[in-house]
Scaffold this active site. Structure first.
Site, PDB file in Angstrom:
ATOM      1  N   ASP A 123       0.841  -1.201   0.000  1.00  0.00           N
ATOM      2  CA  ASP A 123       0.000   0.000   0.000  1.00  0.00           C
ATOM      3  C   ASP A 123       0.877   1.253   0.000  1.00  0.00           C
ATOM      4  OD1 ASP A 123      -2.116  -1.706   0.406  1.00  0.00           O
ATOM      5  OD2 ASP A 123      -2.209  -1.326   2.571  1.00  0.00           O
TER       6      ASP A 123
HETATM    7  N1  URA Z   1      -1.317  -5.831   4.037  1.00  0.00           N
HETATM    8  C1  URA Z   1      -1.774  -4.580   3.995  1.00  0.00           C
HETATM    9  O1  URA Z   1      -2.798  -4.261   4.594  1.00  0.00           O
HETATM   10  N2  URA Z   1      -1.077  -3.679   3.295  1.00  0.00           N
HETATM   11  C2  URA Z   1       0.075  -3.961   2.650  1.00  0.00           C
HETATM   12  O2  URA Z   1       0.670  -3.071   2.043  1.00  0.00           O
HETATM   13  C3  URA Z   1       0.540  -5.281   2.703  1.00  0.00           C
HETATM   14  C4  URA Z   1      -0.180  -6.207   3.407  1.00  0.00           C
END
Ligand code: URA
Length: 246
Positions: free
Chosen positions: A113
Site C-alpha cells: 500500500d
Molecule cells: N497488508 C496490507 O494491509 N497492506 C500492505 O501493504 C501489505 C499487506
C-alpha cells in the site's frame, strides 16, 4: 547442451533504454560501446546476454546497466504508490530514468500500500514474478505491525485458525502466524497477499493498524543499511532465499 541467448547489440541497448535503435547505432559507431575493453564496431553484432555483461561491457566508460533478467529489492518509503500510472510519486520514480524505458519493463512483485514501507521486490522476469507471487509456492511475507490499541489477547489464535473471513470475501484466510512484540506491536507472517490484508485482519479483531512495514520475504530480510528509497540488485544466493527450491 543449453545455448546462451544472443541478441544484436543495438536491440539489446535500445531495449535497455539507452536510446532508439538509430541512436544506439550512432553510439556504437562512435566507439562508445566496448566489450572486454575493445570497441564494438558493428551494431548488428550479436552478443551473449550473460549475467557478467555489466562487468564486461561499457557505455561511454560506464558499466552497462544490469542486463535483462534482473531482480532488485527496494526499501519502499511511505507515500509512494506501486503503480505505473496513478497520480503522485510512484515506486518506478525511485529507479534511474533509463530503467523506466526498458523492454521488458520492470514491475513490482506484488504490491505494498502507499502507506506501507519496506521490502519490495521488482523484476523484468515474468516467470520469476509469477513463481514468487503464486500461492502454490507459499512464499512467506513478514510485516511489523504497529497498532492503535493494545492487543486483546486472542488475535494470534484467530489469525492462526484458518477460519477468519474478511468483509466481502467468500473464502477464509489461510492461517497467519503472529509474534507479539509489545501490547501495541507484533510481527505477522502470511503466505497470501489479499487486498489490504493485514489492515483488514486487524480491523476484523477490533483494532486499527497505524504503521505497517514489511521486513522479510521467504528467508530474505531487508538489510538495515538499505535506506528508505534505496534499492539494490539481488545476488543469486539472495534469490534462492526467497524461493529455496529454485
Ligand atoms: N497488508 C496490507 O494491509 N497492506 C500492505 O501493504 C501489505 C499487506
Amino acid at each position: 547442451m543449453s545455448k546462451t541467448q544472443t541478441v544484436r547489440v543495438d536491440r539489446l541497448l535500445a531495449n535497455m533504454g539507452y536510446g532508439s535503435r538509430r541512436e544506439v547505432q550512432h553510439l556504437v559507431h562512435s566507439g562508445a560501446v566496448t566489450l572486454d575493453g575493445d570497441a564494438i564496431e558493428d551494431a548488428d553484432d550479436r552478443i551473449a546476454v550473460t549475467g557478467d555483461l555489466s562487468e564486461r561491457m561499457r557505455i561511454d566508460g560506464e558499466p552497462l546497466d544490469p542486463p535483462p533478467g534482473l531482480i532488485l529489492m527496494l526499501n519502499k518509503p511511505l507515500g509512494v504508490t506501486c503503480s505505473h500510472k496513478e497520480a503522485g510519486p510512484l515506486v518506478y520514480g525511485l529507479l534511474p530514468p533509463r530503467w523506466r524505458r526498458r523492454d521488458p519493463a520492470i514491475s513490482t512483485i506484488g504490491r505494498l500500500d502507499k502507506e506501507t514501507s519496506g521490502l519490495l521486490l521488482m523484476t523484468d522476469d515474468g516467470s520469476l514474478l509469477h513463481r514468487i507471487i503464486s500461492p502454490r509456492n507459499h512464499v512467506t511475507k513478514r510485516y511489523h505491525v504497529t497498532l492503535d490499541r493494545p492487543l486483546r489477547g486472542d488475535e494470534g489464535d484467530v489469525f492462526a485458525s484458518g477460519t477468519l473471513m474478511l468483509d466481502n470475501e467468500d473464502k477464509p484466510l489461510l492461517p497467519v502466524s503472529m509474534e507479539v512484540l509489545s501490547p501495541t506491536s507484533a510481527y505477522v507472517t502470511l503466505t497470501e497477499g489479499r487486498y489490504h490484508q493485514v489492515r483488514r485482519m486487524f480491523a476484523a479483531v477490533g483494532n486499527h493498524v497505524v504503521a505497517l512495514h514489511r521486513d522479510r520475504m521467504g528467508a530474505l530480510s531487508l538489510p538495515d543499511n538499505l535506506e528508505p528509497g534505496a534499492f539494490r540488485i539481488l545476488t543469486k544466493a539472495e534469490i534462492a532465499l526467497i524461493l529455496p527450491e529454485r
